[in-house]
Design a protein around this motif. Sequence first.
Motif, short mmCIF file in Angstrom:
data_model
loop_
_atom_site.label_atom_id
_atom_site.label_comp_id
_atom_site.label_asym_id
_atom_site.label_seq_id
_atom_site.Cartn_x
_atom_site.Cartn_y
_atom_site.Cartn_z
N ASN A 1 0.83 -1.21 0.00
CA ASN A 1 0.00 0.00 0.00
C ASN A 1 0.86 1.26 0.00
OD1 ASN A 1 -2.50 -1.32 -0.03
ND2 ASN A 1 -2.59 -1.47 2.19
N VAL A 2 1.97 1.21 0.75
CA VAL A 2 2.89 2.36 0.77
C VAL A 2 3.50 2.57 -0.61
CG1 VAL A 2 5.06 3.24 1.71
CG2 VAL A 2 3.39 2.14 3.23
N LEU A 3 3.91 1.47 -1.24
CA LEU A 3 4.52 1.55 -2.58
C LEU A 3 3.53 2.09 -3.60
CD1 LEU A 3 6.56 -1.79 -2.67
CD2 LEU A 3 7.46 0.54 -2.47
N LEU A 4 2.26 1.71 -3.48
CA LEU A 4 1.25 2.20 -4.41
C LEU A 4 1.09 3.72 -4.29
CD1 LEU A 4 -1.56 -0.51 -4.13
CD2 LEU A 4 -0.08 -0.09 -6.09
N ILE A 5 1.14 4.21 -3.06
CA ILE A 5 1.01 5.66 -2.87
C ILE A 5 2.24 6.38 -3.43
CG2 ILE A 5 0.94 7.49 -1.14
CD1 ILE A 5 -0.73 5.66 0.60
N LEU A 6 3.45 5.81 -3.14
CA LEU A 6 4.67 6.45 -3.61
C LEU A 6 4.76 6.42 -5.13
CD1 LEU A 6 7.24 5.09 -0.99
CD2 LEU A 6 6.22 7.36 -1.10
N ALA A 7 4.25 5.35 -5.74
CA ALA A 7 4.30 5.23 -7.20
C ALA A 7 3.49 6.34 -7.85
CB ALA A 7 3.80 3.87 -7.65
N GLY A 8 2.31 6.63 -7.27
CA GLY A 8 1.49 7.74 -7.74
C GLY A 8 1.30 7.73 -9.24
N ASN A 9 1.56 8.87 -9.88
CA ASN A 9 1.32 8.99 -11.31
C ASN A 9 2.47 8.46 -12.15
OD1 ASN A 9 3.18 10.93 -10.75
ND2 ASN A 9 1.82 12.67 -11.19
N ARG A 10 3.43 7.78 -11.51
CA ARG A 10 4.50 7.16 -12.31
C ARG A 10 4.07 5.79 -12.83
NH1 ARG A 10 7.52 9.14 -8.03
NH2 ARG A 10 7.75 7.07 -7.13
N ARG A 11 2.96 5.26 -12.28
CA ARG A 11 2.48 3.96 -12.75
C ARG A 11 1.74 4.17 -14.06
NH1 ARG A 11 -1.01 0.47 -9.03
NH2 ARG A 11 -0.14 -1.29 -10.13
N ARG A 12 2.27 3.57 -15.12
CA ARG A 12 1.67 3.77 -16.45
C ARG A 12 0.60 2.74 -16.76
NH1 ARG A 12 0.86 7.90 -18.14
NH2 ARG A 12 0.72 7.16 -20.27
N GLY A 13 0.63 1.60 -16.08
CA GLY A 13 -0.35 0.57 -16.36
C GLY A 13 -0.70 -0.19 -15.10
N VAL A 14 -1.93 -0.70 -15.00
CA VAL A 14 -2.37 -1.45 -13.84
C VAL A 14 -2.80 -2.84 -14.29
CG1 VAL A 14 -4.08 -1.61 -12.00
CG2 VAL A 14 -3.10 0.60 -12.59
N THR A 15 -2.06 -3.85 -13.83
CA THR A 15 -2.42 -5.24 -14.13
C THR A 15 -3.33 -5.75 -13.01
OG1 THR A 15 -0.25 -5.50 -15.10
CG2 THR A 15 -1.47 -7.51 -14.66
N ARG A 16 -4.31 -6.55 -13.36
CA ARG A 16 -5.26 -7.08 -12.38
C ARG A 16 -5.95 -5.95 -11.63
NH1 ARG A 16 -6.65 -12.46 -12.98
NH2 ARG A 16 -4.82 -13.67 -13.56
N CYS A 17 -6.64 -5.11 -12.35
CA CYS A 17 -7.34 -3.97 -11.76
C CYS A 17 -8.36 -4.46 -10.72
CB CYS A 17 -8.05 -3.19 -12.86
SG CYS A 17 -9.07 -1.85 -12.26
N SER A 18 -8.31 -3.90 -9.52
CA SER A 18 -9.23 -4.33 -8.46
C SER A 18 -10.38 -3.36 -8.26
CB SER A 18 -8.47 -4.50 -7.14
OG SER A 18 -7.87 -3.28 -6.74
N SER A 19 -10.17 -2.07 -8.58
CA SER A 19 -11.27 -1.11 -8.46
C SER A 19 -11.04 0.04 -9.43
CB SER A 19 -11.38 -0.57 -7.03
OG SER A 19 -10.28 0.26 -6.72
N ILE A 20 -12.12 0.73 -9.72
CA ILE A 20 -12.06 1.88 -10.62
C ILE A 20 -12.94 2.98 -10.06
CG2 ILE A 20 -13.89 0.90 -12.06
CD1 ILE A 20 -12.59 2.29 -14.46
#
Length: 639
Positions: free
Chosen positions: A588-607
């Motif tokens: 969860n911490v890594l997801l927050i830090l990644a922020g807008n640097r994540r270009r793609g989401v594999t296995r999307c859990s929510s939208i």
Amino acid sequence: MRPKVKFLVTVWGDSYIKRFLSLALPSYLASGNLPALAGSTELEVVILTSKDDITLFEADSAFKRVSGLCRTRFIPINDLITSGCYGVTLTLAYGRAIISLGEGMRNTHFIFMNADFVLADGSLQSLIGHILDGRKVVLAPSFRAVVEEIGPRLKVMVDREKGTLTITPRQLVRLALEHNHPTNIAKTVNQSFCHMVNPNQFFWQIDEKTVIGRHFLVFPLCLKPERVISKINSYCDYGFIPELCPSEDMVVLHDSDDIFMLELAALDQESHLIRVGRQLTAKEIASSLSEWTTYEHRKLARQTLVFHAGDLPLSLEAVLSEANDFMYQLERDLTKPESHKFHRYWISGVQYWRELRRRQCQPDDVPEIENGPINLTYLISGSLSKLTAYGKRLLLGYPPCVRPWHYAWHDYHQVRKLVSEMLGTTERIVFVSNSFNPMGSLLSRIDHRSQLQHVTLQELFASPNKFVSSSGSCEPVHYFCYLSKEELHLVGKIIDTVRQDLSKSAELVLFADNLSTMGQGDLVKLVSSITANELRRCSVSFVGGRLKNYIAWSVSALTSAYARGGVKSLPFVAPAFMLLLVVSALNNVLLILAGNRRRGVTRCSSILIRVDFRARYEPTWIPGAQRHNRNNPVNDICV
């Protein structure tokens, strides 16, 4: 004197009542159903529903025709209704109607009718002879069909002048087989494409017009009590027969020519229990059935049920022999039957029903529920289960109110932030969802001063002007729409429905979770449902990832391991579970830090989709959203 008959129907909720009044009730008004019954008996139609829903019946023309045939009466069941646990509510409602007669129940025939049953013409006429003979128990099977497919075909067959749906048994069977429900197909033994995980009914397809069945659960159509009861101790299809009619003076209407009850079921109903691949073996099925079937269930499974749209084929005998061999093997592997009294499913169902009532801040007890004897073994195991469940909930929380180390924390964290922003500009939120689930409770808890109005999607589409801010207060009304994966394609229609408000300083937020199985095709359907101009007004945030999906799968696997092994499995389960929590928190911490640097989401859990028409040229972006492609923000994957 003519026998007394009470025709009991349990139905609540605007959308379900409207479907009942448009399809089921017109079929009851066919000449061979309620009119025939009213001509031979002292009939009263009893509707068990919410007090607020009574006006829907009184204003309906079809129901007025019923009132012209016989007496009608309403019994309020507001204290029984929950957002789930339908079986407990249904059983207690039927029980309330029976118990209300006291000693008079022994002189009355009770006909039970589900609100999603459509009757072929003549179905109730076949029942009259058994009622006049004083038969205590009459049972009949129902047959499922996909309501989304067969519903429109049935609606065009309703006589608008008379308000009746008159269709012969064979015609209705033909329609049902053309729109057969996936669960029926999965329960068909002589096919190897798919199967049900825990089947309680079995079918054999003979030809395109004929199916035979063996059912452990057969609908209790009509009962004449032999003794008086004042409490309920089991589900209606488990305990009503032995509790009310212990003599077993019973008949099963096994031929669809005599009676055919079509059950209208949604396409995805019980879809989570269907698996692709060969049928389970008789031994595997027997192991599942042994856990819950009673003496009455096993007795009923010996009856052959025939559904046919034409004359019976010559190949019937051969398939009957095959069915008999299968059921013989099944019976041979069954263990001792369970008692209907305080059945484990009933006890757990009542516990869940009470929990749901408490979540809605409603009383969780009614006089119809019988308190069972104290079983020390059950009490200890139940206490351990409750303690474990409480500990898990205390440690992880419960979606959507989860702890920061829960694998789904990031899904709901963004929702809390966004709703808090919405409440900064208004205290009125319309919560759109097909059930008042925990997400609605979360919205209420974020700010107790907020006015939360719950509406279903059907209500929103049917009467949009009822909810838009221009029809009432000048204060803007914001919309929060909680969707399932199957409802994502309605996003464009929802935007069109509330567009009047969106152009007057209101805002629309759409959220869907549990999307880990969503493929690219589902995403394409979602995008195609929104026009290009509307996409410019949308800011979208996705949550997911392979690691997050793996953590969720591992938690589920450990929970199943504990359910099978109990306390003995704790030395293995507990350390693994704690390790997963640490990994989940770090993720969860890594997801927050990644922020807008994540270009793609594999296995999307929510939208999360935010639609705001207040900005003239650019959408209002979620904090941290990527802004490289403003003309097509759906491609900008955030968080």
